[in-house]
Design a protein around this motif. Structure first.
Motif, mmCIF file in Angstrom:
data_model
loop_
_atom_site.group_PDB
_atom_site.id
_atom_site.type_symbol
_atom_site.label_atom_id
_atom_site.label_comp_id
_atom_site.label_asym_id
_atom_site.label_seq_id
_atom_site.Cartn_x
_atom_site.Cartn_y
_atom_site.Cartn_z
ATOM 1 N N GLY A 58 21.740 55.046 46.344
ATOM 2 C CA GLY A 58 20.943 54.515 47.446
ATOM 3 C C GLY A 58 19.661 53.881 46.963
ATOM 4 N N GLY A 59 18.972 53.220 47.922
ATOM 5 C CA GLY A 59 17.692 52.588 47.627
ATOM 6 C C GLY A 59 16.560 53.367 48.254
ATOM 7 N N VAL A 60 16.011 52.829 49.345
ATOM 8 C CA VAL A 60 14.955 53.511 50.082
ATOM 9 C C VAL A 60 15.500 53.884 51.456
ATOM 10 N N TYR A 61 14.866 54.884 52.085
ATOM 11 C CA TYR A 61 15.345 55.360 53.381
ATOM 12 C C TYR A 61 14.169 55.898 54.181
ATOM 13 N N LEU A 130 32.357 57.175 46.375
ATOM 14 C CA LEU A 130 30.931 57.390 46.146
ATOM 15 C C LEU A 130 30.246 57.670 47.484
ATOM 16 N N ARG A 131 29.135 58.400 47.408
ATOM 17 C CA ARG A 131 28.303 58.620 48.592
ATOM 18 C C ARG A 131 27.068 57.737 48.485
ATOM 19 N N ARG A 132 26.745 57.096 49.625
ATOM 20 C CA ARG A 132 25.574 56.217 49.651
ATOM 21 C C ARG A 132 24.671 56.614 50.809
ATOM 22 N N GLN A 133 23.353 56.649 50.562
ATOM 23 C CA GLN A 133 22.384 56.950 51.600
ATOM 24 C C GLN A 133 21.807 55.640 52.128
ATOM 25 N N ASN A 134 21.990 55.396 53.438
ATOM 26 C CA ASN A 134 21.530 54.145 54.025
ATOM 27 C C ASN A 134 20.063 54.226 54.432
ATOM 28 N N GLN A 136 18.736 54.658 57.310
ATOM 29 C CA GLN A 136 18.456 55.710 58.295
ATOM 30 C C GLN A 136 18.506 57.115 57.692
ATOM 31 N N GLY A 137 18.818 57.213 56.420
ATOM 32 C CA GLY A 137 18.919 58.511 55.770
ATOM 33 C C GLY A 137 20.265 59.179 55.943
ATOM 34 N N GLU A 138 21.242 58.453 56.498
ATOM 35 C CA GLU A 138 22.593 58.993 56.694
ATOM 36 C C GLU A 138 23.468 58.629 55.499
ATOM 37 N N PHE A 139 24.474 59.474 55.266
ATOM 38 C CA PHE A 139 25.355 59.266 54.116
ATOM 39 C C PHE A 139 26.630 58.540 54.550
ATOM 40 N N GLU A 140 27.084 57.644 53.692
ATOM 41 C CA GLU A 140 28.303 56.868 53.926
ATOM 42 C C GLU A 140 29.213 57.000 52.709
ATOM 43 N N LEU A 141 30.500 56.832 52.963
ATOM 44 C CA LEU A 141 31.482 56.856 51.878
ATOM 45 C C LEU A 141 31.919 55.438 51.538
ATOM 46 N N PHE A 142 31.947 55.135 50.271
ATOM 47 C CA PHE A 142 32.541 53.885 49.792
ATOM 48 C C PHE A 142 33.050 54.124 48.380
ATOM 49 N N HIS A 143 33.573 53.079 47.732
ATOM 50 C CA HIS A 143 34.263 53.256 46.455
ATOM 51 C C HIS A 143 33.531 52.510 45.342
ATOM 52 N N VAL A 144 33.882 52.863 44.111
ATOM 53 C CA VAL A 144 33.227 52.262 42.949
ATOM 54 C C VAL A 144 33.517 50.772 42.887
ATOM 55 N N ASP A 145 34.757 50.375 43.176
ATOM 56 C CA ASP A 145 35.091 48.947 43.114
ATOM 57 C C ASP A 145 34.320 48.147 44.170
ATOM 58 N N GLU A 146 34.020 48.748 45.327
ATOM 59 C CA GLU A 146 33.201 48.066 46.336
ATOM 60 C C GLU A 146 31.768 47.878 45.835
ATOM 61 N N PHE A 147 31.250 48.885 45.154
ATOM 62 C CA PHE A 147 29.889 48.797 44.605
ATOM 63 C C PHE A 147 29.807 47.702 43.545
ATOM 64 N N ILE A 148 30.791 47.616 42.683
ATOM 65 C CA ILE A 148 30.808 46.579 41.645
ATOM 66 C C ILE A 148 30.960 45.201 42.273
ATOM 67 N N ASP A 149 31.759 45.100 43.317
ATOM 68 C CA ASP A 149 31.931 43.818 44.006
ATOM 69 C C ASP A 149 30.613 43.365 44.644
ATOM 70 N N GLU A 150 29.840 44.301 45.179
ATOM 71 C CA GLU A 150 28.513 43.964 45.708
ATOM 72 C C GLU A 150 27.601 43.439 44.597
ATOM 73 N N LEU A 151 27.653 44.056 43.425
ATOM 74 C CA LEU A 151 26.803 43.612 42.315
ATOM 75 C C LEU A 151 27.167 42.204 41.854
ATOM 76 N N LEU A 152 28.455 41.852 41.928
ATOM 77 C CA LEU A 152 28.894 40.539 41.458
ATOM 78 C C LEU A 152 28.717 39.440 42.510
#
Length: 313
Positions: A58-61, A130-134, A136-152
């Motif tokens: 996560g980033g900031v919340y 992976l777990r990500r904190q948005n 609002q401070g809530e946790f979300e589920l996503f996957h490693v390949d989605e995270f890499i796709d966001e970076l690219l």
């Protein structure tokens, strides 16, 4: 002193590595409790232990814009500027997925476009959660390949502005990168071959049956309508009709069963009883007729003596 970059650090993208994160988020990280307690006097070796303890990305919340431990460790890596081999080991680590995510984000910020495509594209085959904190401070589920796709593809990741990277097709035309081979390409080729085989089977003409040799000496018979028999038509039976027929069949079956059960001796006894009954019913009528005839005969004898015509019986 604790927030300064290391003296031996190289400039990245023409600036101080810490400046890759915006000033507002940097000040929030410096004021956070995690930075003061956990990230003080961290070396590259100790940073690995802290990265292994990460539980989410996560980033900031929140309304006060609090930084996550993931973002604090990223800024510490930009401050320390560890060697490239350590970052590559972070990315290749398969046991700790959050260590891999941290190394991938650091490579995306500091690495060249060739290094980004070289080391991050193989991670698209990692489908772990992976777990990500948005915000609002809530946790979300996503996957490693989605995270890499966001970076690219995206311009921001974990509230950090990502530097621009050259397009892949430009590097392929310059022969600096090989053409990317997808893991799904083999499956797609198998599906295409199956579709082509099915289309070929549909296009093929159906086999024509061989013609039978005809004997021209024999006369050809014409199908006359006499010998054609139309199939018997089945009458539609109403439910009432069906029920009546079923009742008749049951009665017929019950009678036939009773007849079979009866032995020949019983049948003879029944016949004798019937004959006796018939005799009993007929005997009183015969006696009456006999009495009338005797009376008529006596009256006729008297009439014959007197010379009168006889009575008819």
């Amino acid at each position: 002193m604790a927030n300064r970059t290391v003296k031996d650090a190289h400039c990245i993208k023409g600036t101080n590595p810490q400046y890759l994160i915006e000033k507002i988020t940097r000040t929030r990280i410096y004021d956070s409790k995690y930075w003061k307690e956990e990230c003080f006097a961290l070396s590259a070796e100790l940073l690995v232990d802290k990265a292994m303890e990460l539980k989410y990305v996560g980033g900031v919340y929140g309304g006060n814009i609090k930084p996550t431990p993931f973002l604090c460790l990223l800024l510490k890596m930009l401050q320390i500027q560890p060697e490239k081999d350590i970052i590559i080991e972070f990315i290749k680590n398969e046991d700790f997925k959050y260590v891999r995510a941290l190394g991938a984000l650091y490579m995306r910020l500091t690495g060249s476009s060739l290094d980004v495509y070289k080391y991050l594209e193989p991670l698209l085959n990692d489908y772990r959660k992976l777990r990500r904190q948005n915000r609002q401070g809530e946790f979300e589920l996503f996957h490693v390949d989605e995270f890499i796709d966001e970076l690219l593809r995206e311009e921001r990741a974990c509230d950090v502005i990502l530097p621009r990277v050259q397009k892949r097709h430009v590097l392929e035309e310059a022969e600096q990168l090989d053409v990317r081979v997808s893991a799904l390409e083999e499956d797609m080729e198998d599906m295409d071959t199956d579709d082509e085989e099915e289309k070929e089977k549909e296009r093929r003409p159906s086999p024509v049956p061989p013609r039978q040799h005809r004997d021209w000496d024999r006369p050809r018979r014409s199908p006359s309508p006499r010998y054609r028999r139309s199939p018997p038509r089945k009458r539609s039976r109403s439910p009432r009709r069906r029920s009546r027929e079923r009742v008749r069949e049951r009665r017929h079956r019950s009678r036939s069963r009773e007849r079979k059960r009866r032995s020949p001796k019983r049948l003879k006894d029944d016949d004798r009883k019937k004959s006796k009954r018939s005799k009993r019913t007929k005997s009183p009528f015969r006696e009456e007729k006999r009495g009338r005839n005797s009376e008529i005969n006596e009256a006729n004898e008297l009439r014959a003596r007197l010379g009168i015509a006889p009575l008819r019986p």
